[in-house]
Design a protein around this motif. Sequence first.
Motif, PDB file in Angstrom:
ATOM      1  N   GLY A 118       0.861  -1.180   0.000  1.00 28.99           N
ATOM      2  CA  GLY A 118       0.000   0.000   0.000  1.00 28.99           C
ATOM      3  C   GLY A 118       0.900   1.233   0.000  1.00 28.99           C
ATOM      4  O   GLY A 118       2.095   1.140   0.293  1.00 28.99           O
ATOM      5  N   GLN A 119       0.320   2.397  -0.310  1.00 30.51           N
ATOM      6  CA  GLN A 119       1.131   3.619  -0.293  1.00 30.51           C
ATOM      7  C   GLN A 119       1.386   4.077   1.148  1.00 30.51           C
ATOM      8  O   GLN A 119       2.497   4.464   1.492  1.00 30.51           O
ATOM      9  CB  GLN A 119       0.414   4.733  -1.081  1.00 30.51           C
ATOM     10  CG  GLN A 119       1.188   6.031  -1.151  1.00 30.51           C
ATOM     11  CD  GLN A 119       2.493   5.902  -1.931  1.00 30.51           C
ATOM     12  OE1 GLN A 119       2.542   5.327  -3.003  1.00 30.51           O
ATOM     13  NE2 GLN A 119       3.585   6.409  -1.362  1.00 30.51           N
ATOM     14  N   PHE A 120       0.354   4.007   2.004  1.00 27.30           N
ATOM     15  CA  PHE A 120       0.467   4.427   3.407  1.00 27.30           C
ATOM     16  C   PHE A 120      -0.202   3.392   4.292  1.00 27.30           C
ATOM     17  O   PHE A 120      -1.125   2.714   3.861  1.00 27.30           O
ATOM     18  CB  PHE A 120      -0.327   5.721   3.680  1.00 27.30           C
ATOM     19  CG  PHE A 120      -0.061   6.864   2.770  1.00 27.30           C
ATOM     20  CD1 PHE A 120       0.958   7.753   3.052  1.00 27.30           C
ATOM     21  CD2 PHE A 120      -0.852   7.087   1.657  1.00 27.30           C
ATOM     22  CE1 PHE A 120       1.184   8.843   2.225  1.00 27.30           C
ATOM     23  CE2 PHE A 120      -0.631   8.167   0.828  1.00 27.30           C
ATOM     24  CZ  PHE A 120       0.399   9.043   1.110  1.00 27.30           C
ATOM     25  N   ALA A 121       0.235   3.337   5.544  1.00 26.90           N
ATOM     26  CA  ALA A 121      -0.546   2.624   6.561  1.00 26.90           C
ATOM     27  C   ALA A 121      -1.220   3.716   7.394  1.00 26.90           C
ATOM     28  O   ALA A 121      -0.578   4.706   7.753  1.00 26.90           O
ATOM     29  CB  ALA A 121       0.366   1.784   7.428  1.00 26.90           C
ATOM     30  N   ILE A 122      -2.514   3.546   7.709  1.00 22.89           N
ATOM     31  CA  ILE A 122      -3.237   4.668   8.337  1.00 22.89           C
ATOM     32  C   ILE A 122      -2.812   4.919   9.781  1.00 22.89           C
ATOM     33  O   ILE A 122      -3.153   5.945  10.345  1.00 22.89           O
ATOM     34  CB  ILE A 122      -4.776   4.493   8.262  1.00 22.89           C
ATOM     35  CG1 ILE A 122      -5.214   3.178   8.919  1.00 22.89           C
ATOM     36  CG2 ILE A 122      -5.275   4.600   6.840  1.00 22.89           C
ATOM     37  CD1 ILE A 122      -6.691   3.132   9.234  1.00 22.89           C
ATOM     38  N   ASP A 123      -2.052   3.996  10.404  1.00 20.15           N
ATOM     39  CA  ASP A 123      -1.603   4.274  11.778  1.00 20.15           C
ATOM     40  C   ASP A 123      -0.247   4.990  11.792  1.00 20.15           C
ATOM     41  O   ASP A 123      -0.125   6.114  12.240  1.00 20.15           O
ATOM     42  CB  ASP A 123      -1.600   3.016  12.646  1.00 20.15           C
ATOM     43  CG  ASP A 123      -0.805   1.872  12.053  1.00 20.15           C
ATOM     44  OD1 ASP A 123      -0.371   1.964  10.889  1.00 20.15           O
ATOM     45  OD2 ASP A 123      -0.593   0.871  12.763  1.00 20.15           O
ATOM     46  N   GLY A 124       0.784   4.357  11.229  1.00 19.54           N
ATOM     47  CA  GLY A 124       2.107   4.997  11.195  1.00 19.54           C
ATOM     48  C   GLY A 124       2.154   6.132  10.179  1.00 19.54           C
ATOM     49  O   GLY A 124       2.709   7.192  10.404  1.00 19.54           O
ATOM     50  N   ASP A 125       1.569   5.861   8.984  1.00 20.65           N
ATOM     51  CA  ASP A 125       1.349   6.881   7.957  1.00 20.65           C
ATOM     52  C   ASP A 125       2.624   7.547   7.440  1.00 20.65           C
ATOM     53  O   ASP A 125       2.615   8.709   7.062  1.00 20.65           O
ATOM     54  CB  ASP A 125       0.394   7.950   8.529  1.00 20.65           C
ATOM     55  CG  ASP A 125      -0.304   8.735   7.409  1.00 20.65           C
ATOM     56  OD1 ASP A 125      -0.220   8.311   6.254  1.00 20.65           O
ATOM     57  OD2 ASP A 125      -0.892   9.777   7.719  1.00 20.65           O
ATOM     58  N   THR A 126       3.744   6.808   7.416  1.00 17.88           N
ATOM     59  CA  THR A 126       4.971   7.441   6.931  1.00 17.88           C
ATOM     60  C   THR A 126       5.159   7.275   5.420  1.00 17.88           C
ATOM     61  O   THR A 126       5.905   8.029   4.814  1.00 17.88           O
ATOM     62  CB  THR A 126       6.216   6.828   7.609  1.00 17.88           C
ATOM     63  OG1 THR A 126       6.309   5.454   7.238  1.00 17.88           O
ATOM     64  CG2 THR A 126       6.165   6.969   9.113  1.00 17.88           C
ATOM     65  N   ALA A 127       4.565   6.229   4.830  1.00 23.70           N
ATOM     66  CA  ALA A 127       4.764   5.880   3.412  1.00 23.70           C
ATOM     67  C   ALA A 127       6.223   5.535   3.120  1.00 23.70           C
ATOM     68  O   ALA A 127       6.673   5.642   1.988  1.00 23.70           O
ATOM     69  CB  ALA A 127       4.267   6.996   2.495  1.00 23.70           C
ATOM     70  N   GLN A 128       6.969   5.146   4.149  1.00 26.38           N
ATOM     71  CA  GLN A 128       8.394   4.851   3.951  1.00 26.38           C
ATOM     72  C   GLN A 128       8.679   3.354   3.768  1.00 26.38           C
ATOM     73  O   GLN A 128       9.746   2.982   3.292  1.00 26.38           O
ATOM     74  CB  GLN A 128       9.194   5.343   5.169  1.00 26.38           C
ATOM     75  CG  GLN A 128       9.258   6.849   5.254  1.00 26.38           C
ATOM     76  CD  GLN A 128       9.889   7.335   6.538  1.00 26.38           C
ATOM     77  OE1 GLN A 128      10.359   6.541   7.356  1.00 26.38           O
ATOM     78  NE2 GLN A 128       9.904   8.628   6.737  1.00 26.38           N
ATOM     79  N   THR A 129       7.736   2.502   4.183  1.00 29.16           N
ATOM     80  CA  THR A 129       8.054   1.068   4.230  1.00 29.16           C
ATOM     81  C   THR A 129       8.311   0.484   2.840  1.00 29.16           C
ATOM     82  O   THR A 129       9.302  -0.234   2.644  1.00 29.16           O
ATOM     83  CB  THR A 129       6.929   0.293   4.954  1.00 29.16           C
ATOM     84  OG1 THR A 129       6.724   0.922   6.219  1.00 29.16           O
ATOM     85  CG2 THR A 129       7.294  -1.159   5.161  1.00 29.16           C
ATOM     86  N   GLY A 130       7.420   0.783   1.868  1.00 24.25           N
ATOM     87  CA  GLY A 130       7.619   0.264   0.509  1.00 24.25           C
ATOM     88  C   GLY A 130       8.971   0.691  -0.051  1.00 24.25           C
ATOM     89  O   GLY A 130       9.800  -0.162  -0.422  1.00 24.25           O
TER      90      GLY A 130
END
Length: 264
Positions: A118-130
């Motif tokens: 996914g582009q973001f996770a709604i809890d951490g919401d950094t968009a850095q994992t991918g």
Amino acid sequence: MKIALCIKQVPDTSDIKWTENNTIKREGVESIINPYDVYAIESALQIKNTCKDVEITAITMGPAQAEDILRKSIALGIDKGALVTDRKFSGADTYATGKTLAQSIKTIVPDFDLIICGQFAIDGDTAQTGPSIANHLNLKQVTFVKEILECSDDYIILTRQADDGIETVKAKLPLLLCVLQNYKEPTRAKINGFIKAQKSEIKTYSLEDIGLEAEEVGLKGSPTYVSKAFRPIVTHNCEKVFADENTPELICNRIEKYKAGQNE
Ligand code: FAD
């Protein structure tokens, strides 16, 4: 084609509570598949319906109860689920999460052609994992993906949201994609899917199984830490302005005050 699909379990609430270590409190909160990951699942299923011999493995790093979202993804049509779980993974920042997931993908789907996040996770919401996974695997990536248009064993054609419009991109495999919400209504699981999900074996992978050292994962492997977590207090300072005597118009100046230094 082999697809590794990264999905995350997130709290089903906007009322996030914090632990004393400034991490998200997850106990006693209903959990769901991260909403962006629903569209990542959808993109993977679309490729499976278009291309030949596609096998999709959903992978999540999380506690034992994260198995639930793997079964839900199988009910929707995903082939396999893998749970990466170990107490030593806890407290991971996005660098350590990316490293752990990259190493897990190498272990679980070593011959992958595509990784979908996914582009973001709604809890951490950094968009850095991918992007972090792509970096650890030295892999090309396309972010802000809207729609898969075409795929083959060698390339994929898709649209992505750019600052000034929608771009169409043709990219060679292997590749990592980060998927945004798109225009399609997500698939609903059918009864056969639920039965398959209940019967499926979910393999679990520990730190030892993925071959990393304890110093490389979790809190120990995290170069960043959360020093403070706080919720902004938004107040509206309004002033009434009359455009003419019959049409009053309300103009609001939005003032955001940040109450720092206190967890809520
Ligand atoms: P994003 O980068 O916004 O997610 C993008 C996509 O990456 C998702 O849509 C999904 O496809 C994929 N993805 C993200 N996480 C996972 C996953 N776990 N499995 C599979 N796919 C995934 N969180 C805790 O729960 N407990 C902690 O103790 C904790 N400690 C932290 C300590 C520090 C110092 C920091 C900085 C963060 C901590 N976090 C903790 C948060 C944790 O780092 C993030 O939840 C995690 O790195 C993912 O980042 P994100 O939520 O911003 O996801």
